[in-house]
Design an enzyme around this catalytic site. Structure first.
Site, PDB file in Angstrom:
ATOM      1  CG  HIS A   1      -2.587  -8.580   8.391  1.00 37.71           C
ATOM      2  ND1 HIS A   1      -1.682  -8.840   9.386  1.00 37.71           N
ATOM      3  CD2 HIS A   1      -2.056  -7.249   8.000  1.00 37.71           C
ATOM      4  CE1 HIS A   1      -0.933  -7.946   9.549  1.00 37.71           C
ATOM      5  NE2 HIS A   1      -1.062  -6.954   8.753  1.00 37.71           N
TER       6      HIS A   1
ATOM      7  NE  ARG B 164       0.424  -9.652   6.111  1.00 42.13           N
ATOM      8  CZ  ARG B 164      -0.217  -9.035   5.393  1.00 42.13           C
ATOM      9  NH1 ARG B 164       0.165  -7.880   5.088  1.00 42.13           N
ATOM     10  NH2 ARG B 164      -1.385  -9.527   4.792  1.00 42.13           N
TER      11      ARG B 164
ATOM     12  CG  HIS C 218       0.295   2.392   9.202  1.00 41.25           C
ATOM     13  ND1 HIS C 218       0.827   2.414   8.268  1.00 41.25           N
ATOM     14  CD2 HIS C 218      -0.219   1.267   9.596  1.00 41.25           C
ATOM     15  CE1 HIS C 218       0.964   1.200   7.415  1.00 41.25           C
ATOM     16  NE2 HIS C 218       0.261   0.395   8.628  1.00 41.25           N
TER      17      HIS C 218
END
Length: 817
Positions: free
Chosen positions: A307, A457, A561
């Site tokens: 991010h 985010r 992820h």
């Protein structure tokens, strides 16, 4: 389940520094053992003599230390230490991966042909605007509260980025029209090298070209980097600036050379690439396989860095009906690229879904303003500069500041437990930031706010919000202490100095503690990425373009992820589980848990206690079936693996095989050739899904590789990630350990920054009393839980920043302004 991440493997070849630690720590060599520990108590580690040091000084060696009997030791004051050798000497540095030079096909054309293509593109743009108006009027829009609404909020573009992207889209339309004017004379592989000879600067679209910033002498000599990343490179001040394009390691692969996603190798024989969802349900599974030595902070820091480094906005549109069916072509936004869900999908068939929303990434004009294929936009700066904390433009940064004593805004405290959190921000369309009554037992009408930060985010999960919160608190802690040391400094000076120090801390933590886990010690040594123990680096290279590469953002850095925990618990100060199990699907953009008294501390302890999942092709169903699910009654969300695969196709990434070859592996001529890096069972699945070994998508190929030696990730992602962090180091004029630059610290200041660790950041900005010194690693004999006041977790002093008249703090006050 829990999910995973990967670490880069390596073979050791080191040069030991006989001078040990000495000057870099402000102590003469002869005092080293007196202050840290006795060499005789330490065994050889990895075959090399070791010394007892604070554990953060041994982070690079931890994979060996944890398996070495007797590697735990006592520092001179009796606190726990770790035995390790000096850091290996960096290699001379491998060359940076660059796009191979294109073979230029001479192009003969009339200026009139270009202008005709531009005129046609403007007509297409007008049609697009009319289409969007028509879709809105017919209410073919994103359904408030849906998973797609949350995804759109996650990828939303700033107004400035939207304009830049629309201009770039017009240029893309024009390039496509221009190519079509040549008929069948150009093969798709020749398109970019051909049409890129046309400069938009010589056309009526010249106003859409990126404008290079003007950097005056004062800016170039300032010790403080610009918020938007500009003026970092003196010769090319736009390099690394926010709202500019991602670069590429290999030329893009678009079907017609401009924008249509790549086709299967044998598409002319009617072959097609498999649906991303079909690949996901065929290759990915949900298996609980926790790491033995790596904690969840590793996953969380990866998201934190992601991010900071990248933000890829998308167009706002819906690509499927509200009940998960395909829209009619006339109802489809041109930037839609919906994912087909197989008729026998084991999960989505129960809801009758055959379509998953997917909107293409926003475009960016090329830095050289040439015609050519689609390039994607990075809304953040391309540097590791904590833009997620501070913002990537002056407006965002200004909105986050108190304008008093250099501090950043915090939540206006209604009660003690709400103080020192991120300030309130927006929530996704039609969604509340409160947990549903079924989850919390509390009326969701309570006014729970999502958070605001430098990146939009910050509220995506409670853990993301908590990780940003401790860095926000550290900025304000630094500003407060600097103000005490230097009462004459004004708000701007305090803000910039605190920001400069915090960025340096984040860079040191990344390269000293986190990156060795992901890509491995040997890879770091090979590329010259290991942090220095003392002195200054001279690695800056003004010829290195530091920008993020598309393969990194579109595939390789999505490896994390696989590490994500689907279910987790919070822990108290005694490391005992508290409350009930947390299920990830219930907490997307739900910040309520962060507001609860004491929960920030419990989240911090949880991240340090719970291991990550091993990095592989196993992903929690919370991400593959329930991503951005809003409410227990909804029962479904999106599939992150499918989105990742489709994003790679959207961005024109070449197939996995191309990057294997780029990274030094043998190019696979058959599926069997993949067995050198990918388990045979997965290779067999690939063979049933893909018509050719050259069709395999980069993301799914990369996450399926066995981990490289000493690393979390496999060799292909190791190669891409290592190259990116090399560019971030060599191409950043403000990198924290550089000497001889405008932003360089003094030797005394740099010595203090080298004492920092993630554990110290967490200790200093929470009420947690005890942590293990290496927060990216689980607790072990070599990494025991210690008191936060212990010398096992060294503290840095800000005394070297105390200004002794002008110039005493490391540079002349004339640089400040």
């Amino acid at each position: 389940m829990m999910s995973k991440w990967v670490i880069g493997g390596v073979t050791m070849s080191l040069l030991l520094c006989v001078t040990a630690y000495g000057p870099a720590y402000g102590r003469p060599k002869q005092n080293y053992f007196r202050n840290y520990g006795q060499q005789r108590s330490c065994p050889n580690v990895g075959g090399y003599p070791s010394q007892c040091r604070p554990p953060k000084d041994c982070a690079v060696w931890y994979d060996i230390i944890v398996g070495t009997p007797g590697a735990d030791c006592k520092l001179a004051d009796g606190n726990p230490g770790t035995c390790c050798p000096d850091l290996p000497a960096n290699g001379n540095g491998a060359p940076i991966l660059n796009v191979p030079k294109r073979e230029i096909v001479p192009l003969s054309f009339e200026t009139q042909t270009v202008e005709q293509a531009i005129k046609a593109s403007q007509t297409l743009s007008a049609c697009l605007t009319n289409t969007e108006t028509c879709l809105n009027e017919n209410k073919i829009t994103i359904r408030p509260g849906s998973s797609s609404a949350a995804h759109a909020f996650f990828s939303r573009a700033s107004p400035e980025s939207m304009k830049i992207s629309r201009d770039a889209l017009i240029a893309s339309f024009a390039a496509k029209e221009f190519v079509q004017s040549f008929g069948t004379k150009l093969e798709s592989a020749q398109v970019d090298s051909t049409v890129s000879q046309v400069s938009l600067k010589d056309t009526s679209l010249a106003s859409t070209c990126p404008v290079s910033p003007v950097c005056d002498e004062k800016t170039l000599r300032s010790p403080f980097r610009k918020l938007d990343g500009s003026c970092n490179n003196v010769r090319n001040p736009i390099w690394g600036q926010s709202k500019t394009q991602y670069q590429r390691l290999l030329p893009a692969d678009y079907a017609e050379g401009i924008s249509t996603p790549r086709r299967a190798k044998n598409w002319q024989q009617g072959r097609e690439l498999p649906s991303p969802r079909l690949v996901s349900i065929s290759v990915v599974h949900d298996e609980n396989s926790p790491s033995d030595i790596t904690a969840s902070w590793t996953m969380q820091m990866g998201q934190f860095l992601d991010h900071d480094l990248v933000s890829t906005p998308t167009t706002t549109a819906t690509c499927c009906t509200s009940d998960g069916k395909a829209l009619r072509p006339a109802e489809l936004h041109p930037e839609c690229l919906p994912i087909s869900i197989p008729a026998d999908d084991p999960f989505f068939t129960q809801f009758g879904h055959t379509c998953m929303d997917f909107v293409r990434s926003s475009l960016a004009p090329r830095l050289d303003c040439s015609f050519g294929h689609r390039e994607q936009l990075n809304d953040n700066t391309h540097f590791l500069d904590l833009s997620l904390v501070y913002g990537s433009d002056d407006k965002t940064a200004g909105e986050l500041r108190t304008k008093e004593k250099g501090k950043l805004k915090i939540n206006s405290p209604k009660s003690d437990h709400e103080s020192n959190l991120l300030p309130p921000g927006e929530s996704p369309l039609g969604r509340s930031c409160s947990l549903a009554r079924e989850v919390s037992g509390i009326d969701p009408s309570d006014d729970i706010k999502c958070f605001a930060a430098g990146d939009g985010r910050s509220s995506v999960t409670p853990k993301m919000a908590v990780s940003q919160t401790v860095f926000l608190r550290e900025h304000n802690r630094l500003a407060t202490e600097l103000a005490s040391l230097n009462p004459n400094w004004d708000d701007e000076r305090l803000y910039q100095e605190a920001r400069r120090i915090l960025i340096a801390q984040a860079q040191h933590i990344t390269y000293n503690e986190w990156l060795p886990i992901v890509i491995g010690r040997s890879k770091m040594q090979q590329l010259g990425l290991l942090p220095l123990q003392r002195g200054f680096s001279r690695d800056y290279d003004q010829n290195v373009l530091p920008s993020i590469v598309n393969e990194f953002v579109g595939a390789a850095f999505r490896f994390g992820h696989s590490l994500v925990q689907g279910n987790y618990h919070l822990f108290n100060q005694q490391r005992e589980r508290v409350a009930g199990e947390k299920i990830l699907r219930q907490h997307f953009f739900k910040t309520q848990e962060v507001y609860k008294p004491g929960n920030v501390d419990k989240f911090l302890i949880s991240l340090a206690t719970v291991p990550i999942q091993n990095m592989d092709n196993s992903f929690t169903k919370e991400l593959t079936n329930h991503l951005f699910e809003d409410h227990p009654a909804q029962r479904f969300g999106l599939d992150l693996v499918s989105l990742n695969i489709q994003r790679g196709r959207d961005h024109g990434l070449r197939s996995y095989n191309s990057y294997r070859e780029l990274c030094g592996l043998k190019r696979a001529n058959s599926f069997d050739d993949l067995c050198d890096t990918i388990p045979n069972v997965i290779v067999k699945r690939f063979q049933t899904l893909y018509d050719s070994v050259d069709d395999i998508d980069l993301f799914i190929g990369g996450v399926s590789e066995r981990a490289a030696e000493g690393a979390l990730v496999g060799p292909t992602f190791q190669c891409i990630i290592a190259d990116q962090f090399l560019k971030l180091k060599r191409g950043d004029r403000y990198f924290y350990d550089l000497g001889g630059q405008a932003g360089s610290f003094t030797q005394e200041q740099l010595d203090e920054i080298r004492k920092i660790s993630l554990a110290r950041i967490a200790c200093g900005n929470s009420q947690v009393q005890k942590f293990q010194p290496l927060l990216f690693r689980t607790v072990s004999a070599a990494n025991p839980i210690v008191d936060c006041k212990s010398s096992s977790i060294p503290s840095m002093s800000l005394l070297p920043w105390k200004e002794r008249g002008y110039g005493g703090g490391g540079y002349s006050g004339s640089y400040y302004g």
